[in-house]
Design a protein around this motif. Structure first.
Motif, PDB file in Angstrom:
ATOM      1  N   GLU A 184       7.523  33.950  19.187  1.00  0.00           N
ATOM      2  CA  GLU A 184       5.998  33.598  20.549  1.00  0.00           C
ATOM      3  C   GLU A 184       5.315  33.310  18.577  1.00  0.00           C
ATOM      4  O   GLU A 184       4.197  32.466  20.027  1.00  0.00           O
ATOM      5  CB  GLU A 184       5.728  34.807  21.285  1.00  0.00           C
ATOM      6  N   VAL A 185       4.461  34.353  18.171  1.00  0.00           N
ATOM      7  CA  VAL A 185       3.318  33.508  17.039  1.00  0.00           C
ATOM      8  C   VAL A 185       3.823  32.735  16.709  1.00  0.00           C
ATOM      9  O   VAL A 185       2.804  31.728  16.759  1.00  0.00           O
ATOM     10  CB  VAL A 185       3.470  34.804  16.344  1.00  0.00           C
ATOM     11  N   ILE A 186       4.422  32.077  16.094  1.00  0.00           N
ATOM     12  CA  ILE A 186       4.953  30.760  15.572  1.00  0.00           C
ATOM     13  C   ILE A 186       4.321  29.786  16.718  1.00  0.00           C
ATOM     14  O   ILE A 186       4.175  28.918  16.197  1.00  0.00           O
ATOM     15  CB  ILE A 186       6.226  30.353  14.809  1.00  0.00           C
ATOM     16  N   GLU A 187       5.303  30.153  17.636  1.00  0.00           N
ATOM     17  CA  GLU A 187       5.206  28.999  19.364  1.00  0.00           C
ATOM     18  C   GLU A 187       3.503  28.994  19.238  1.00  0.00           C
ATOM     19  O   GLU A 187       2.991  27.540  19.058  1.00  0.00           O
ATOM     20  CB  GLU A 187       5.777  29.183  19.872  1.00  0.00           C
ATOM     21  N   LYS A 188       3.153  29.705  19.715  1.00  0.00           N
ATOM     22  CA  LYS A 188       1.357  29.345  19.264  1.00  0.00           C
ATOM     23  C   LYS A 188       0.712  29.019  18.838  1.00  0.00           C
ATOM     24  O   LYS A 188      -0.504  27.883  19.158  1.00  0.00           O
ATOM     25  CB  LYS A 188       0.555  30.549  20.378  1.00  0.00           C
ATOM     26  N   GLN A 189       1.089  29.211  17.161  1.00  0.00           N
ATOM     27  CA  GLN A 189       0.660  28.671  16.500  1.00  0.00           C
ATOM     28  C   GLN A 189       0.607  27.544  15.919  1.00  0.00           C
ATOM     29  O   GLN A 189       0.006  25.999  15.875  1.00  0.00           O
ATOM     30  CB  GLN A 189       0.720  29.082  14.241  1.00  0.00           C
ATOM     31  N   ALA A 249      -2.171  20.199  18.954  1.00  0.00           N
ATOM     32  CA  ALA A 249      -3.455  19.931  19.529  1.00  0.00           C
ATOM     33  C   ALA A 249      -4.398  19.947  18.569  1.00  0.00           C
ATOM     34  O   ALA A 249      -5.280  19.100  18.821  1.00  0.00           O
ATOM     35  CB  ALA A 249      -4.143  21.224  20.454  1.00  0.00           C
ATOM     36  N   ALA A 250      -4.354  20.470  17.698  1.00  0.00           N
ATOM     37  CA  ALA A 250      -5.313  20.323  16.735  1.00  0.00           C
ATOM     38  C   ALA A 250      -5.082  18.257  15.618  1.00  0.00           C
ATOM     39  O   ALA A 250      -6.051  17.810  15.600  1.00  0.00           O
ATOM     40  CB  ALA A 250      -5.744  21.280  15.377  1.00  0.00           C
ATOM     41  N   TYR A 251      -3.800  18.521  15.306  1.00  0.00           N
ATOM     42  CA  TYR A 251      -3.316  17.050  14.923  1.00  0.00           C
ATOM     43  C   TYR A 251      -3.666  16.000  15.852  1.00  0.00           C
ATOM     44  O   TYR A 251      -4.494  14.336  15.230  1.00  0.00           O
ATOM     45  CB  TYR A 251      -1.768  17.373  14.652  1.00  0.00           C
TER      46      TYR A 251
END
Length: 99
Positions: A54-59, A65-67
């Motif tokens: 879940e943490v990796i998916e959020k990252q 989004a930043a890209y």
């Protein structure tokens, strides 16, 4: 060959077969008893793996989004090809960002 020798060999083979089946059944029954403990013991590990995913998916979502928000410019790509005779061919290409 004597009939008692053949009967003794058959009896020995039959005894060996039953001993092997008994040992296999004993090992299988012990493993069958231990399976629930292994299943309950692995639950914590699976929960920890799920949290990490879940943490990796959020990252990944944040990076995506930043890209998308980052203004992209053309990039220069350099290709270096080595031919079989040992010479190196270098070519540069300028790529345009997708619209």
């Amino acid at each position: 060959m004597d009939t008692s020798t053949v009967a003794n060999a058959a009896y020995s083979a039959n005894t060996f077969l039953w001993m092997c089946l008994f040992a296999f059944g004993l090992i299988l029954s012990i493993l069958w008893i231990l399976v629930p403990f292994a299943v309950f013991g692995i639950k914590g590990l699976l929960r920890r793996i799920v949290r990490n995913l879940e943490v990796i998916e959020k990252q990944n979502l944040d990076l995506l989004a930043a890209y998308r928000d980052f203004p992209r410019q053309g990039e220069t790509v350099v290709y270096r090809d080595v031919r079989p005779d040992g010479t190196v061919v270098v070519r540069e290409e300028r790529t345009a960002p997708p619209l």
